[in-house]
Design an enzyme around this catalytic site. Structure first.
Site, PDB file in Angstrom:
ATOM      1  CD  GLU A  53     -19.175  32.122 -28.236  1.00 57.65           C
ATOM      2  OE1 GLU A  53     -18.139  32.576 -28.718  1.00 57.65           O
ATOM      3  OE2 GLU A  53     -20.238  32.778 -28.159  1.00 57.65           O
TER       4      GLU A  53
ATOM      5  CB  CYS B 296     -30.385  37.265 -24.714  1.00 60.78           C
ATOM      6  SG  CYS B 296     -31.674  36.487 -25.692  1.00 60.78           S
TER       7      CYS B 296
END
Length: 290
Positions: free
Chosen positions: A26, A263
């Protein structure tokens, strides 16, 4: 390498790439006013084991080639202002392919991307930090520190316990001095683990008067239900304590939470799903005995 899927929010896009061996990674594109920041993966899965991160929860599969690293940027077909190696994987554990990819990106006859626009985010394996110090790249460096003591860091990043936290700090500061760069130390605040007054004092002891910025992070939800996310007021209070101790501090704004692109949220979900299908097929193929 093919684009398998694209998830979009107001300012963030997450690209799922299918690799030639049918593995998946990803990559995240964060839209800016005049272009965007691309968050690049360097490994399928991750061997580091940070408790707040999804990327390694299904284990480490393999390193990406330099071509696979560069293609993540090219296949976006978007204007990119900044490249951060902050996606799936630990960049410095794929050292040779990472450095080769950076040279390709910087090549004046290729993409000709400016060095100042490239950041490596790493948990700080010491031997690789020493090698990076001697590279003639002058890229930006972010150290995922997340603790001020060895015991707390061992708890937060269990697979990095072989490296003394003092050595990680020492090598990062050495990089800063060698290349005249400000180093960013990322610090995910976890109440009861790394937010004590003694932690503030230790961070001040290491970094006061240095070319250092502390980036205080907020926890982005993952499948680890044991983590207690701090309240916004706790993060603000901790930031204020660090500033009172004489440190330069900022708070990272998370992008893409709603599409699991922030994150710590990038995961091997496609690889995991494929593994589940294979396991199911094996079970179906097994003869039933009595």
């Amino acid at each position: 390498m093919l684009v398998k899927n694209i998830c979009k929010s107001s300012d963030t896009e997450k690209y799922v790439y299918e690799l030639k061996d049918n593995k998946y990674i990803e990559t995240v594109f964060i839209k800016r006013r005049d272009g965007g920041t691309v968050c690049v993966s360097t490994q399928v899965g991750c061997p580091v084991g940070c408790i707040f991160c999804e990327s390694g929860r299904n284990g480490f599969v393999r390193n990406l080639t330099s071509s696979e690293i560069v293609q993540q940027i090219i296949l976006l077909r978007r204007k990119v202002n900044r490249i951060v190696f902050m996606g799936m994987g630990e960049p410095l554990f794929n050292y040779d392919n990472l450095i080769k990819a950076i040279h390709i990106l910087r090549d004046r006859y290729g993409i000709n991307f400016p060095t100042d626009g490239i950041t490596i985010s790493t948990v700080g394996p010491v031997d690789q930090l020493k090698k990076l110090r001697e590279e003639h790249l002058k890229i930006q460096l972010t150290i995922s520190l997340h603790a001020a003591t060895q015991s707390a860091r061992n708890r937060i990043i269990p697979h990095m316990r072989i490296y003394a936290i003092e050595d990680v700090v020492k090598q990062a500061l050495s990089y800063s001095e060698r290349h005249n760069r400000k180093i960013v130390f990322a610090y995910l605040l976890l109440p009861g683990i790394n937010d004590r007054p003694s932690d503030v004092r230790q961070l001040a002891k290491w970094f006061r008067g240095k070319k250092v910025m502390i980036n205080v992070l907020q926890y982005n939800p993952t499948s680890n239900s044991r983590i207690k996310a701090p309240q916004k007021r706790e993060i603000v209070a901790f930031k204020h304590q660090l500033e009172q101790a004489g440190l330069e501090v900022t708070m990272r704004v998370s992008h893409g939470r709603e599409i699991n692109a922030a994150c710590g949220q990038l995961a091997n979900t496609y690889n995991k799903f494929k593994k589940m299908i294979k396991s199911a097929r094996r079970i179906d193929a097994e003869p039933i005995t009595h």
